[in-house]
Design a protein around this motif. Sequence first.
Motif, PDB file in Angstrom:
ATOM      1  N   ASN A  86       0.830  -1.205   0.000  1.00 39.32           N
ATOM      2  CA  ASN A  86       0.000   0.000   0.000  1.00 39.32           C
ATOM      3  C   ASN A  86       0.863   1.254   0.000  1.00 39.32           C
ATOM      4  O   ASN A  86       0.603   2.209  -0.731  1.00 39.32           O
ATOM      5  N   SER A  87       1.880   1.247   0.842  1.00 38.31           N
ATOM      6  CA  SER A  87       2.767   2.411   0.903  1.00 38.31           C
ATOM      7  C   SER A  87       3.491   2.610  -0.425  1.00 38.31           C
ATOM      8  O   SER A  87       3.622   3.736  -0.919  1.00 38.31           O
ATOM      9  N   ARG A 100      -0.497   4.764  -1.106  1.00 34.89           N
ATOM     10  CA  ARG A 100      -1.625   4.789  -0.162  1.00 34.89           C
ATOM     11  C   ARG A 100      -1.106   5.252   1.197  1.00 34.89           C
ATOM     12  O   ARG A 100      -0.072   4.768   1.674  1.00 34.89           O
ATOM     13  N   GLN A 153      -6.807   7.970  -0.784  1.00 36.21           N
ATOM     14  CA  GLN A 153      -5.890   6.862  -1.084  1.00 36.21           C
ATOM     15  C   GLN A 153      -5.524   6.150   0.203  1.00 36.21           C
ATOM     16  O   GLN A 153      -4.359   5.953   0.510  1.00 36.21           O
ATOM     17  N   PRO A 204      -5.020   3.059   2.809  1.00 33.70           N
ATOM     18  CA  PRO A 204      -4.611   1.660   2.593  1.00 33.70           C
ATOM     19  C   PRO A 204      -5.814   0.725   2.498  1.00 33.70           C
ATOM     20  O   PRO A 204      -6.777   0.863   3.260  1.00 33.70           O
ATOM     21  N   VAL A 205      -5.739  -0.208   1.565  1.00 32.58           N
ATOM     22  CA  VAL A 205      -6.840  -1.140   1.318  1.00 32.58           C
ATOM     23  C   VAL A 205      -6.409  -2.545   1.719  1.00 32.58           C
ATOM     24  O   VAL A 205      -5.265  -2.948   1.493  1.00 32.58           O
ATOM     25  N   SER A 218     -12.449   1.392  -2.759  1.00 30.27           N
ATOM     26  CA  SER A 218     -11.873   2.208  -1.703  1.00 30.27           C
ATOM     27  C   SER A 218     -12.125   3.672  -2.012  1.00 30.27           C
ATOM     28  O   SER A 218     -11.594   4.202  -2.992  1.00 30.27           O
ATOM     29  N   PHE A 257      -2.810  -4.579  -7.019  1.00 25.59           N
ATOM     30  CA  PHE A 257      -1.530  -3.913  -7.275  1.00 25.59           C
ATOM     31  C   PHE A 257      -0.808  -4.430  -8.517  1.00 25.59           C
ATOM     32  O   PHE A 257       0.220  -3.882  -8.887  1.00 25.59           O
ATOM     33  N   PRO A 272      -4.915   1.978  -6.763  1.00 24.21           N
ATOM     34  CA  PRO A 272      -3.490   2.106  -6.394  1.00 24.21           C
ATOM     35  C   PRO A 272      -2.587   2.118  -7.612  1.00 24.21           C
ATOM     36  O   PRO A 272      -2.934   1.598  -8.679  1.00 24.21           O
TER      37      PRO A 272
END
Length: 910
Positions: free
Chosen positions: A403-404, A408, A415, A417-418, A476, A597, A647
């Motif tokens: 995520n980072s 995110r 944005q 984190p999912v 999200s 992702f 993302p």
Amino acid sequence: MPPRGIRVSQTQALLFYGILAINNERFNLLLLEPGEIYFEDFSVSYFPCNLPEKEALKRAQRGHLKICSKSVVFVPKTNQFPILKFPLKNVKTIEEWTGGLFSRIDKDKVLKIVSDQVVEMKANDIISPYVFIKSEAEHRFKLDYASIDDCIPQICQLHRASTLLPAEQSAMVGICITVYHSQLHRASTLLPAEQSAMMGICITVYHSQLHRASTLLPAEKSAMVGICITVYHSQLHRASTLLPAEQSAMINAIVLSRQSRCKFNTSWLEDLYENIVLETQGDRILPLVTNPGRIMLTSKRLYFQPFNNIEKVPVIKIRLKDIKRVIKRRFLLRQLGIEIYCTDAAPCSHIYLALRSEQERKELYQSIIQQDELELEDTGQEDMTIKWQNGHISNYDYLLYLNSLADRSFCDLTQYPVMPWVICDYTSPSLDLTNTATFRDLSKPIGALNEDRIEKMRERFREMPEPKFLYGSHYSTPGYVLFYLARIAPEYVLCLQNGKFDKPDRMFNSLLDTWSNCLEGAADFKELIPEFYSGNGDFLLNKGVSNFGIRQDGRPIVDVDLPPWASSHTDFIQKLREALECDHVSKHLHEWIDLIFGYKQTGEEAIEADNVFYYMTYEGGIDLESLKDPNERARMEIQIMEFGQTPKQLFRTPHPQRYHTPPSLTSQQLKQSRSPSFRDVWSANKTEEVQDAKTENGPVSELHRETSVLTVLSLDDCSTMKVVHQYALHKDSVTNVCFASDSKNIFSVSRDSLLKMYSLEDQRQLRSINVSSMALSSCQVMPDNKTIIVGSWDNCVYFYSIEFGRILDTLNAHDDAVSTVTWSSDKLMTASWDSTVKIWNFCPPNQDKAFEAAEFLGQLDHDSGVNCQCVDEDCRYLVTGTKDGQIVIWDVNSMYQLAEHQGKFIGYLE
């Protein structure tokens, strides 16, 4: 046993709770419109409206009047009284109150605001829906310390309401133009930097006019000040007649003018000896909130000085030696953000800043990382995937890492984190993690889990014009994040939803109902957030700080209903985390990563996986910079922010699986995992040359094509060679490099004792492995690209698994440094400075055969240390070269010497 790496991820996940604590003051920026700027406040006494003067004096409320870009807000000191917000678009009059002849109120210091709407918020300090009172009323505020001239012009400068007739507008426009020219004339007498700031913003006339008025006689002064105020009313009335985007641009010009006059107060510098490196302007980013200020970077600290007093400290100070990570971020679809993480013990452990342009962000980022005081931690990001595969970090930590990496952040609700739903059983009395029916199918997006629903969407997709999409909403969005967090972040919900909570029956009331709606709802495809897998589950509890209303069955909004298998909210979080880390999820999590992702995010793979969302949710789906119409651009930005953002795509090929035992890949899976090799990429760059050849000579045969490539690569004409790629991976001399058999990756070893793996497709380093404490001399990749053999100066040969990221075996091969290793036809030849070459039997491991240690077959003796060797394609003959110039040819099978050439070493050619 709890998963490894949990401490770091909990610190990250608790970031949002820390942000909630920051906004714990009664007045905060969440009470304003999104993007609205808070400037300053004045200490006042408020006299309630619609009361006789005597009664109003008795009920006067002490507090502060907050001046903001789109509203004026009164915050009483006593919590029982509500905060009053006056939107400037609803204000009719802002002027000095004159009062009656016998009034007991000090007429020289009273501000009058006539508005047809006032918004009441947080009465008795309870967070509840805002109360909108729509009736015209007069509100009076007595300034405690400031004069009326300190306050009125600033509010008038931002007042957008219209009370003038069209003819009066035209007259006032002429006055504005006249004043504008006088501004530019005055600006020409300033310093160059001041000229640019003043000439760039023609709307800010008040200060210049007031300064000119100060040189006049008293009577002339009063007249001049009156003209200034009148001109401001006309200018801001013009703003109120503009379209929303143009209004914003006009207000932004006023804001920019005010901010350009604010410089960093160098008295806040902590150390007299620290050198100023860079000063710029930027925004501090928090969920739904941006707070502008000055950024100062010195040789020892990073400072952020907000333009207002909303922060708990006047200047945020971060020591450079406390900074552990500096990450570039995408903010509002542009590469403007920079997120900084510090040690837990630092006074400020985290800050997220957004600059005004990508170039300014680049300058700040480069300036920070170049400072000597900075000690960034080595996160080993290139090894994170392999660490996850081998169980060194948890599924939760790895998902947070991805995520980072995909921009995110807990500071950006657009944005956020999912995380995936992993459990689909919310009715059983106990949670059985050994039953596959307990789990959601991670190979499908939420929208495709219900076959009937997805079939209808496929039908619509086939008939839809371009750009096509399957899902009309995202997984999200800010709304979905706050749907889950409403009980702990009610003010954020009110900010996002214009002062209102959602209908009580539509709130997050039950896990079962929410999961069922995600399966069956026509437009509900939301995934989860990190709070479901970390922390104590406080977001599931209603602690009574807000009034969310009553449901249709008469029940109030209380705690979220948990599934029968959870005894409490903490037990629910713990069991969900256990499910996330269990073997079943670990073996299938890569499939969900491919969707969110990875390579199934876009293109044909996304269509085949039923994973196509609206085009504006994807990075690069629309170029906002190309939109010339400001209103169209404003609409697009709002739609993108509210609709959700996909993302950043991290992987172009299938993500590797997490293995507890070596996997058994089918031929079809191997075929699917095939991606373009470096040769394919290189050949693609030669398309233009091939097309030219076709034009000149007609169709090009395959033989001709291959010959052309060989000609380009020939060493006979070195002038045709050029550098295609160049990388600096090692800190010492590189001793050996080799291609993987599919030409997708390069492996290198160096005297810095590191083995590096570099992807030619992604053009980034994938691995960095500290194999030995001494220099590495050579390496060779096995044909299946899963094992690499490395020789070292510590006399050993290492067998490293590329697939599992660990050393499989260490062979104590020689009595001196290993100079080179060569493998062919299940035979391994290791040469050494101990004057020997040893031959070993070594069969690389595969899916049907586990790793077996190399077996010694024989030894070839030389008169001096062996520097190099080469074996023919059939592994029949071996040629070796020694330090003293001897070249020897050997028969590999019989290990006999066939020929020898003894040269005399004279020296190196210069």
